[in-house]
Each structure stands twice: as C-alpha cells, then as structure tokens.
Design an enzyme around this catalytic site. Structure first.
Site, PDB file in Angstrom:
ATOM      1  CB  CYS A 183      -0.937   0.006   1.210  1.00  0.00           C
ATOM      2  SG  CYS A 183      -0.082   0.167   2.784  1.00  0.00           S
ATOM      3  CG  ASP A 211      10.238 -31.616  21.502  1.00  0.00           C
ATOM      4  OD1 ASP A 211       9.287 -31.261  22.212  1.00  0.00           O
ATOM      5  OD2 ASP A 211      10.137 -32.434  20.574  1.00  0.00           O
ATOM      6  CB  CYS A 216      45.352 -11.599  -0.680  1.00  0.00           C
ATOM      7  SG  CYS A 216      47.125 -11.712  -0.957  1.00  0.00           S
ATOM      8  CG  ASP A 219      10.459 -28.817  18.648  1.00  0.00           C
ATOM      9  OD1 ASP A 219       9.602 -28.521  19.495  1.00  0.00           O
ATOM     10  OD2 ASP A 219      10.847 -29.978  18.449  1.00  0.00           O
ATOM     11  CB  CYS A 274      49.149 -13.237   2.859  1.00  0.00           C
ATOM     12  SG  CYS A 274      48.993 -11.619   2.072  1.00  0.00           S
TER      13      CYS A 274
END
Length: 826
Positions: free
Chosen positions: A16, A502, A84, A702, A81
C-alpha cells in the site's frame, strides 16, 4: 559531488501507499543514501548512495521490508595471505549492491550476497579481477574439477621449486662453502677467483629471480604501487634490497663504505627456494582440507539404470527426472533420492548419517542418493534429483559452513589490515636504528636485519588459521552425520551452558507403545487385549494405534463404534458392550475402576498414560501406554553432563509425565504443558538463568524454539535436512549426535585458538629477533635464509595442525565401538 552508486533494488512486503512512505523514509535515513524513490507497482526502489550497500539492506530489513537477495561464489586466483583477503573483501563490500562478502583463503573462493538486480556474478568477478586477483563465478559442476585444478597447481609448484633449487644450489655452495670451509674458499680464489664467483652467483640469482621467483615481483610490485602491499611485496622488497646491494658490491664496490662490500646472492636465492617450498607444502596440505566435501561429491554415481522406452537402459545421472523408475543392483550406489517400489535390501547410509549399521529397505521406504546398496536388488521411483537431493543439500550446507566467517575472525581481520604496512615500517625503522646505533660495519648489518624482518613476517599463517580449521572441522562433522548449517554455530555451540530438549520425538521415540495390560480378577489378558485392539483399530488416535499394534492375530469385527472426544471410545464386539477410556469416562458410565486405578498408579508415576477397559459394564482391565525413551538417550545425556552442561526439557506434555521422565533421565530443569510458541518464553527464561542455551528439537513444531535459542539443533531423519530454523542438523535420530556436535565444536575452536596463538605469537616473537633485539646480549643476527625457512614453516604448521581434526572419532560412552572410524583419504 554525485553519489558513487545508483541501484534499482527489489523490495519485499510492500502492499500500500503507506508502505511506500515507510520504505522511502527508511531508505533516506540509511547511511550514505543521497536519494531514494520507491515504486509500489514494480515493488522496486531507486537508490543513490555512497559507500557500501550493507547498511541499506540492514535498514530495510529492520523496517520489515527486506530486499530480495541472491548469493554467488567466486573462484579467486593468486591469494596467498590475509592481506589479500582483506583487500578483496573491502573491494567487494564497496561495490554496487553487495550486502555481504566473505573471502576464504583456504578454498581460494568468495561467497557474496547481493541485492537482486543490482549486479551480477560476472560483474562481481570483474571487481575482484580489477584488484589484481583474477576471478570468475563458480559453475555448478566446477567443484568436481577442483581436484584436477589443485593437482595441476601442485605439479606446477613442484616443477618451479625444483628449477629454483637447481639454480640456487651452486650459489649457496660457492658463497657459504667459502665461508664455512677455508680450503674450499682457497680453491675458489685460486681457480675462478672471488670476482668471477660473485659474477656467477649474480647470473644464477638473476635467472632465478626472473624465472621461478618472478611471481613475487609480478604481484608484489603492483601491490606496492597501489599502496596496498601484501606478502609478495614483503618478499619482493626484502630480496630486491639484498640483490641490489650485492650487485653494487660486485660491480661498483667503490660506492660502498670501506669493508662493507659483501654479497648476499645466496640469501636471495635460498629465500626464494624456501618460500616456494613452503607454498608447495602448503598447497599439498590445503589440498587435503577439502577432502571431506570431495568425498561427498564422489558418492553420486555418474550413470543410473532407468526404465525408458520399454526397457532398462543406462543413462547419465543428469538426465534422470522425478518420477523415473530405476533399478539398483546389489553393491551399487543409489543414484538419486527415491521411494522403493519393489524388492528388499539393506542400505549402508553411514556416509550420510554417520551410523554404521545398514538400514533395511522394503516397498514404500525412502532411499537416499549416494548411499550403498547391499545384497538385495531394489526398484525405486525417483522423488528428488539434481540439486534437490539430500546429498546436494548436504554439500551445499557444508560449503556454506566452510565459507563462513566466525566472530573470532573479526580480530584477525582488523590486525591483518595493517599488518604488512606495519612490517614495512618496522623494517625501515630497523635499518635506521642499525645505521645510527649499530657497530661497524653498520650497513651490511642493517641490511641483514631489515631483510630478515621483511622475510620472516607471515600474514599467510594468520589468514589460514581460521578457515582451514573450519573446513576440516565441518567436513569431518558432515562425515559423522552432523551438519553445521551456519558457520558461526561452530563457535557459538561451545559457549553453551545448558542444553534444552523437546520431549516427544527427541528424547522419546515419538510413537506411543502399549507397556502393560493389567486384567481384573476373572478376566483373561489375551482376550482383553484382543477386544481392546479391535475397538481401537477404528480410532485414529496415536494411543489407539499403540493398542492395536500390540495385539497378535486377526481382530474380530466391530459395530456401533463411537468416539467420545477427550474421554474414550465405545463399541460392540462379538455381542459385548465395550468401553475404553479414562477412569472418569468409565465412572460416568457407572463403572467402578478404583481397584484398577490403584494397580496402574506406579505406571502413571513413571509417565505412562493409563486407559481403562470395561466389558458389559464391568471393569475388565487397565492398560498402560507410554512413549518409550530412545535407547541411546540416557547415554547421550550422560555424555553431555560429563562435558559440564546443564540439561533441561521443554514439552507440551503434562507435568506428571514430564517430571517422571526428568527423574528417570536426571534432567535438571523441566518446563511442561507449553504450546509451541510458549517454548520461546521457556528458552528466554533459561537464558536469563544460565546464559547461552542450545535447543534440540525434531524440527517439526519446534521452529520457534530452534530460532529463539543461541544455537538450534534439529534432529533430522536422513532424508529431511532442509530445516531452515536450525543452526545444526543431525542427519540421524541418534541423540549421540548432540554430544558429537559439542565435541566437534569444542575441538575445532581449540584448534583455531592454537593456530591463531601460533600465527600471532610467531610474529610477535620472531620479528623482534629478526630485527636484532638479541644482538646486544651476545646473540647473532638472524640470517634472511633462516627467516625464509621459518616463515614457510609457519603456514605449513597452521594447515597441518588443522588437518589433525580429520582424525576426530565419535565414540559412544561405556567403551562402545566408534560410530564412524573411517579416515578421510585425500
């Protein structure tokens, strides 16, 4: 000055005009935004902004209107390295539309998340290439070619290193032989002469620098000119300084102070050889870090036997479609996910679940692509193919976890951003201090110290410390059936102080079973069970199914069946009136169950649900139905308790049942009778009380708790791994996987800390030694060649230490056999 970027982005959730206003307001308040126009019809926003895009994406997400994003992976060449890595990440994050960019030195790749429509993988690759590191988007099939690419890289490095060693050996013998063996020095002086020896060393060293050593200068010099030096720049600076000094000492010694015209060609040559050797050893070791994911990729066969045009035909796996019928012969790998149509067999699913015991398969059972069929033949219908298979999902999850950056990496990134410039500054300062305060001849001593500082500094080890451990740790975890879907879960899990579970389907089987039948005086147990099962066979309730499953033989016909919601059922069987339900249900029907209620009291105390059974208005029996605890639950909880963790249970079941189970399993904290959404509050309460919380659930109802916990662990089934709210997925229903996940997290983080401790400690200790801090106390200056050897070994140490994680074994308590003792082979 105009905005640096102008992008059209896709915005979700607008419906909207007020949404448009909110989005425009949010965008105009975002950092760096100079202008924003939103179009509701196209659901897009035109945004002009300076700097990175991540802040804009964050503002939109916070306002509830996230931008649609895509993710791509880039293969990057030439990184060696941490400097970089930082340079490439900064370039990506500053480019148009990029929300997040993570560069992985160990895999030589980048994972980039960007706003849809703002850029493309090829544009992002061009951004990286412009920084001096050639890049291209990774195609789907490219990962399978990584082995040959890595082999080619190792072969090329081996060849270059051998050529370099062949050139360096005469230089080393001519110079160091003369220093160490007086007779050899005299022989050189008499035969070819000292000047000729220096000229030969100059020629060989020059060839070595132009040939095998060219990589250091081709990459190091441009990085210096860009003002963003990397490790190659350190090597280029150090060897160039020693080389130029040696050239002057050879051809124009009069330009140097008296007594300082020494040559260091052998140092330049040995430095290049040792660093190339270090890179070769590092490449070989890094090649083994991705062994786990390559092993997963190799599980899927290239062809399958499929029913086509009225006959069985061998077809490429890429041509298989969902719904195709396939046959799997004994000893073959299952090509795709499917449902068994015909045949029986045992299938080894250990490569997916970590469980070593083959699983029986019969019609209607599910099979997983990549698993190994046993001695039986199976016909299956393909249900998931290509990127939708379990194996493909597992590989994607492992790749995502391996490409992630842990929170601990933030410190490394901050340090490595300044590391190389600081080392160059320290080297310059070292030279100045030696020139001002050093003993005569100060110039060669200053040169040796400065070059040693440049060479010994090792940003490689810093950059490899975290990603190599993540790669090996998450890869080994996947082999043991533990999938870290999110990289930061690897760090967060080992911080947990309490594990909440659970109940149903996690600690218990999730399927009620009839545990006891107690007949009243004058009634037969078998007859009672037969009649009760017949009536319950008409009900859809899980408890009714438990009673029905327990009855042997054919059941009699049931008439006038009626279900009384929440109370029980009634029916007629063989002309007898039957009632089954709660004691209250039977009492309301005028049946006295008092004696039977006393008989099942101890079952109720143990967490079982009592049912009462009446025949022709007489109490005939009591039935105890319970949800059995999984066989491995107690052992798994004991393992967690031994690791110092508190245990909690959160369940929607009634308090009496929950408390009985908690007593049996020695669980510290119980929250019962909560709805799924109430589990979030229970998690919050545990976080207040204990701190960091991990929650373990079956992933079905869950989701809120998995999302609310600091780390969510979902119990998978071997065929269901796409559990979006979980941070970690256990591929089997075995709760021992929870203990394995904690152990993997703990060991991997310990390995990362060891690597970081070595990488930082190495530089903190050896850079001052290289600068000559021990010289005034009777010590010697560190030779640049020894500095090169130490630097090369530093990276090899870090990668080798990470590779120790491949030997992790997941053992069950009480000395049982390891779940998976297969070692990964490279």
């Amino acid at each position: 000055m105009g905005a640096a970027h102008k992008s059209q982005i896709k915005v979700e959730g607008m419906n909207c005009a007020s949404c448009v206003t909110r989005v425009e307001s949010a965008l105009r308040g975002a950092p760096g935004v100079t202008d924003a126009t939103v179009n509701l019809a196209t659901e897009t926003a035109q945004v002009s902004y300076d700097g990175g895009f991540a802040g804009i994406a964050e503002v939109l997400a916070h306002a509830g209107y996230p931008t649609t994003s895509n993710q791509t992976r880039l293969k990057i060449e030439g990184m060696n390295c941490a400097s970089c890595v930082g340079r490439i990440e900064n370039a990506l994050r500053d480019s148009t539309g990029v929300i997040e960019a993570n560069v992985n030195l160990a895999t030589g790749s980048a994972t980039v998340t960007y706003a849809q429509g703002t850029t493309s993988p090829s544009d992002l690759a061009a951004v990286v290439t412009a920084t001096g590191y050639p890049a291209h988007p990774i195609q789907t099939a490219e990962a399978t070619r990584d082995d040959s690419t890595k082999a080619n890289e190792i072969h090329a490095l081996t060849r270059i290193t051998l050529v370099a060693a062949a050139l360096a050996l005469p230089v080393f013998v001519l110079e160091m032989g003369s220093h160490l063996i007086p007779a050899f020095h005299h022989w050189v002086h008499v035969t070819i002469g000292t000047q000729a020896s220096h000229v030969i060393q100059f020629g060989l060293t020059s060839i070595l620098m132009i040939g095998p050593g060219r990589v250091f200068y081709a990459k190091g010099v441009p990085s210096l000119l860009r003002g963003a030096p990397d490790m190659n720049a350190l090597v280029a600076l150090g060897t160039s300084a020693a080389y130029i000094f040696s050239v002057i000492a050879t051809f124009a010694p009069q330009l140097l102070p008296q007594g300082t015209a020494n040559v260091y060609f052998e140092a330049v040559a040995v430095i290049i050889v040792l660093i190339l050797l270090g890179r070769l050893l590092e490449a070989r070791a890094k090649g083994r870090t991705g062994a786990a994911i390559r092993k997963l990729m190799s599980l899927q066969p290239s062809t399958a036997r499929v029913w086509r045009d009225g006959s069985w035909q061998d077809a490429p796996i890429s041509s298989i479609k969902a719904g195709d019928k396939l046959t799997i012969r004994p000893g073959e790998r299952v090509p795709v996910d499917g449902a068994v149509l015909d045949g029986t067999s045992y299938v080894d699913e250990s490569m997916i679940t970590g469980e070593p015991v083959p699983v029986g398969k019969a019609p209607d059972d599910q099979v997983v692509g990549g698993t190994m069929n046993g001695t039986g033949a199976l016909r299956i219908r393909a249900t998931h193919v290509g990127a939708d298979t379990v194996l493909a999902q597992v590989i994607r999850m492992v790749e995502q976890a391996q490409g992630a950056k842990l929170p601990i990496q933030a410190l490394v990134d901050r340090i490595t951003h300044y590391f190389v410039p600081v080392v160059i500054a320290v080297a310059i300062l070292t030279v100045l201090v030696w020139l001002i305060l050093g003993p005569a001849p100060a110039l060669p001593l200053a040169l040796v110290a400065g070059v040693s500082v440049l060479i010994i500094a090792c940003p490689c080890a810093m950059g490899l410390a975290t990603p190599t451990s993540i790669m090996v740790g998450t890869g080994r975890a996947a082999e043991l059936g533990v999938l870290f879907r999110k990289g930061d879960a690897l760090q967060n899990l080992q911080r947990a102080r309490v594990v909440a579970f659970d109940k149903t389907g996690t600690l218990t089987q999730g399927r009620p079973e009839l545990s006891d039948v107690i007949p009243a005086a004058g009634f037969d147990r078998a007859q009672v069970l037969r009649l009760a099962a017949a009536v319950e066979s008409q009900s859809e309730h899980p408890i009714a199914h438990a009673v029905t499953r327990a009855a042997p033989g054919t059941l009699p016909q049931v008439t006038k069946f009626s279900s009384h919601t929440g109370q029980g059922v009634s029916a007629e069987v063989e002309g007898r009136s039957i009632l089954i339900g709660s004691d209250r249900f039977l009492s309301e029907s005028g049946i006295d169950c008092a004696k039977l209620a006393d008989a099942v009291e101890h079952h109720a105390q143990a967490g079982a649900t009592p049912l009462f059974f009446a025949i022709d208005k007489q109490a005939a029996a009591a039935l105890a139905v319970s949800d059995p605890i999984k066989p491995e639950t107690k052992a798994a909880l004991d393992q967690l308790r031994d690791q110092g963790l508190k245990l909690a249970m959160i369940t929607g079941d009634n308090s009496k049942t929950a408390d009985a189970l908690a007593r049996k399993l020695n669980i510290n904290h119980v929250t019962a009778e909560v709805l799924p959404e109430g589990k979030q509050e229970a998690i919050a309460e545990l976080q207040k009380q204990y701190g960091v919380v991990a929650f373990v659930g079956d992933g079905i109802n869950d989701a809120p708790a998995l999302a609310a916990a600091n780390t969510g662990i979902a119990i998978g089934t071997g065929t269901d791994v796409a559990i979006e709210t979980a941070d970690i997925v256990l591929m089997s229903g075995d709760l021992g996987g929870v203990a394995r996940a904690f152990e993997i997290s703990r060991r991997t983080m310990r390995n990362i800390r060891q690597n970081l401790g070595w990488a930082f400690g190495y530089n903190v200790v050896l850079i001052p030694v290289a600068a000559g801090i021990l010289y005034p106390f009777g010590g010697h200056l560190l030779s640049p060649a020894l500095a090169a050897g130490a630097m090369a070994l530093s990276s090899v140490f870090v990668v080798s230490n990470a590779l120790r994680l491949r030997r992790m074994r997941a053992t069950l308590p009480d000395g049982e056999t390891p779940l998976n003792t297969q070692e990964v082979t490279s």
